[in-house]
Design an enzyme around this catalytic site. Structure first.
Site, mmCIF file in Angstrom:
data_model
loop_
_atom_site.group_PDB
_atom_site.id
_atom_site.type_symbol
_atom_site.label_atom_id
_atom_site.label_comp_id
_atom_site.label_asym_id
_atom_site.label_seq_id
_atom_site.Cartn_x
_atom_site.Cartn_y
_atom_site.Cartn_z
ATOM 1 N N ARG A 41 -97.346 18.879 38.991
ATOM 2 C CA ARG A 41 -98.275 19.486 38.016
ATOM 3 C C ARG A 41 -99.711 19.517 38.542
ATOM 4 N NH1 ARG A 41 -93.927 20.155 36.235
ATOM 5 N NH2 ARG A 41 -93.295 20.201 34.038
ATOM 6 N N SER A 59 -95.487 19.872 27.133
ATOM 7 C CA SER A 59 -95.716 18.433 27.343
ATOM 8 C C SER A 59 -97.211 18.190 27.376
ATOM 9 C CB SER A 59 -95.170 17.991 28.703
ATOM 10 O OG SER A 59 -93.812 18.260 28.828
ATOM 11 N N GLU A 73 -101.539 16.470 30.798
ATOM 12 C CA GLU A 73 -101.060 17.536 31.665
ATOM 13 C C GLU A 73 -101.746 18.843 31.259
ATOM 14 O OE1 GLU A 73 -98.779 20.766 32.725
ATOM 15 O OE2 GLU A 73 -97.753 19.875 31.028
HETATM 16 N N1 EPU Z 1 -87.178 11.301 25.760
HETATM 17 C C1 EPU Z 1 -87.053 10.440 24.696
HETATM 18 N N2 EPU Z 1 -87.684 10.764 23.526
HETATM 19 C C2 EPU Z 1 -88.423 11.887 23.382
HETATM 20 C C3 EPU Z 1 -88.534 12.779 24.476
HETATM 21 C C4 EPU Z 1 -87.899 12.461 25.660
HETATM 22 O O1 EPU Z 1 -86.416 9.401 24.797
HETATM 23 O O2 EPU Z 1 -88.983 12.109 22.293
HETATM 24 C C5 EPU Z 1 -86.453 10.997 27.000
HETATM 25 C C6 EPU Z 1 -85.292 11.952 27.191
HETATM 26 O O3 EPU Z 1 -84.150 11.511 26.538
HETATM 27 C C7 EPU Z 1 -85.111 11.974 28.681
HETATM 28 C C8 EPU Z 1 -86.514 11.699 29.207
HETATM 29 O O4 EPU Z 1 -87.290 11.206 28.131
HETATM 30 O O5 EPU Z 1 -84.275 10.946 29.110
HETATM 31 C C9 EPU Z 1 -87.155 12.931 29.787
HETATM 32 O O6 EPU Z 1 -87.209 13.953 28.788
HETATM 33 P P1 EPU Z 1 -86.990 15.509 29.155
HETATM 34 O O7 EPU Z 1 -85.745 15.692 29.937
HETATM 35 O O8 EPU Z 1 -87.169 16.289 27.900
HETATM 36 O O9 EPU Z 1 -88.150 15.862 30.170
HETATM 37 P P2 EPU Z 1 -89.678 15.448 30.209
HETATM 38 O O10 EPU Z 1 -89.864 14.543 31.371
HETATM 39 O O11 EPU Z 1 -90.201 15.012 28.890
HETATM 40 C C10 EPU Z 1 -90.342 17.343 31.865
HETATM 41 C C11 EPU Z 1 -91.464 18.327 31.951
HETATM 42 C C12 EPU Z 1 -91.177 19.517 31.041
HETATM 43 C C13 EPU Z 1 -89.868 20.150 31.474
HETATM 44 C C14 EPU Z 1 -88.757 19.106 31.389
HETATM 45 C C15 EPU Z 1 -87.430 19.624 31.906
HETATM 46 C C16 EPU Z 1 -93.442 16.969 32.445
HETATM 47 C C17 EPU Z 1 -94.724 16.415 31.925
HETATM 48 N N3 EPU Z 1 -92.720 17.674 31.579
HETATM 49 O O12 EPU Z 1 -90.354 16.858 30.523
HETATM 50 O O13 EPU Z 1 -92.213 20.454 31.230
HETATM 51 O O14 EPU Z 1 -89.559 21.245 30.655
HETATM 52 O O15 EPU Z 1 -89.121 17.969 32.203
HETATM 53 O O16 EPU Z 1 -87.469 19.705 33.297
HETATM 54 O O17 EPU Z 1 -93.131 16.792 33.625
HETATM 55 C C18 EPU Z 1 -94.363 21.000 30.413
HETATM 56 O O18 EPU Z 1 -94.790 20.607 31.506
HETATM 57 O O19 EPU Z 1 -95.121 21.472 29.524
HETATM 58 C C19 EPU Z 1 -92.955 20.906 30.161
HETATM 59 C C20 EPU Z 1 -92.421 21.217 28.979
#
Ligand code: EPU
Length: 338
Positions: free
Chosen positions: A164, A237, A333
């Site tokens: 990012r 995010s 972010e």
């Molecule tokens: N999780 C929770 N509770 C929540 C949300 C998430 O326990 O309320 C856990 C999920 O169960 C999972 C982990 O956190 O095990 C990661 O969650 P998720 O797979 O949704 O991905 P993320 O790390 O929150 C990142 C990117 C997203 C992208 C997704 C999918 C960042 C900051 N965000 O989110 O990007 O869509 O992976 O690849 O790296 C963005 O940058 O705006 C964005 C949406």
């Protein structure tokens, strides 16, 4: 046409009010250069380039010039048996471009379907999802360097792409991205090792997925977790996933044995900020006009009736709370414009 005192509420997905002293849209290099030659541009002390407005939080009115980048066009610049390189206008919707790519059966960006924002914003924060980052397909970036308005190009290895992050994100006042050159593959390999993508393909009985099949699955997953643009004010995010040492992880594990993490190089791990916020009770939280989304705690929300200041206060409270409980300093972010 240059407008004065333009409210940007409909031009940012957080739906916060913010009045720009000057505002104009550029649709190609010529109209961009006309704006850059205007008195309003040169007399403004601050300049801000707006794309889809989907990764930004305005805290106050903007006492400067906001330039909306609407440069359009998808043109093929080279092609051989294996790949194709296209020059895409910075104002093209990223998702529309992904749909163009999968319709032609090209590989490379199918995992990045349904991300809001423009093609010009993709290199800025090196958008990423489901194991793929924009940096893996961007071959070069054409831009105008300020303040002298020189036309320039940076090749992929000069963009300092990181999680990012990029050279453009670090120096936003210097660059107006005009076109992005993207190389797509004709014979690709599905990237299925993240989240529920592979599982969903199996459920649907798809053994040899096309880029379109993968994009369709990713669109479904994103729709189920993230709010639609316009449904509620938000910018995806809000925070980056923090990277900490294994030593700090083991301290956290003493209190939270169930902590989720992903191994990185050099004894570091990445913790999902969404998990941290969920653990602290932020999922579905609301306070006044702001809160966190019911299906994903990392999405900070605004109901459209408040201000950037209210959102910012909420964000600062979250950062403080996370620091107190986890000794982790969350980094936004989203671009915060003060
Ligand atoms: N999780 C929770 N509770 C929540 C949300 C998430 O326990 O309320 C856990 C999920 O169960 C999972 C982990 O956190 O095990 C990661 O969650 P998720 O797979 O949704 O991905 P993320 O790390 O929150 C990142 C990117 C997203 C992208 C997704 C999918 C960042 C900051 N965000 O989110 O990007 O869509 O992976 O690849 O790296 C963005 O940058 O705006 C964005 C949406």
């Amino acid at each position: 046409m240059i407008e004065t005192n333009k409210n940007l509420k409909d031009l940012n997905t957080f739906m916060v009010p913010a009045v720009a002293r000057y505002f104009a849209s550029a649709t190609n290099n010529d109209s961009l250069y006309r704006i850059l030659a205007s008195n309003e541009w040169s007399e403004s002390e601050k300049h801000f380039v707006l794309g889809g407005g989907s990764n930004i939080l305005f805290i106050n009115d903007y006492d400067g010039f906001v330039l909306k980048n609407e440069i359009s066009g998808i043109d093929i610049v080279s092609e051989d048996n294996d790949s194709i390189t296209v020059r895409v206008g910075a104002g093209v919707s990223w998702h529309d471009f992904v749909m163009w790519s999968v319709k032609h059966n090209y590989w490379g960006i199918e995992n990045l379907a349904y991300i809001p924002g423009t093609v010009g914003a993709a290199p800025v924060q090196n958008i990423g999802a489901y194991g793929v980052e924009a940096a893996s397909v961007i071959s070069s970036v054409e831009y105008v360097l300020l303040p002298d308005a020189e036309k320039k190009v940076l090749f992929n290895n000069e963009c300092n792409f990181d999680y990012r992050n990029s050279i453009f994100k670090k120096n936003p006042e210097k660059y107006i991205i005009t076109y992005v050159y993207i190389t797509l593959q004709k014979k690709g390999k599905a990237m299925l090792n993240y989240g529920r993508v592979a599982e969903s393909l199996t459920e649907k009985g798809i053994k040899n997925p096309t880029p379109q099949d993968i994009a369709t699955i990713i669109i479904d997953i994103r729709k189920s977790k993230l709010p639609k643009v316009g449904e509620v004010g938000m910018a995806g995010s809000f925070f980056k996933n923090p990277i900490i040492s294994k030593k700090q992880l083991s301290e956290i594990q003493e209190k939270f044995p169930q902590v989720k993490y992903f191994d990185l190089e050099n004894d570091m791990v990445k913790i999902p900020a969404g998990w941290i916020l969920d653990e602290l009770g932020y999922r579905g939280f609301t306070s006044g006009n702001v809160g966190n989304y019911k299906n994903h705690a990392l999405i900070v929300t605004h109901n459209g009736n408040g201000t950037g200041v209210e959102v910012y206060k909420h964000v600062k409270n979250i950062i403080k709370k996370v620091h107190e409980v986890f000794s982790i300093d969350l980094e936004p972010e989203v671009n915060i414009v003060i």
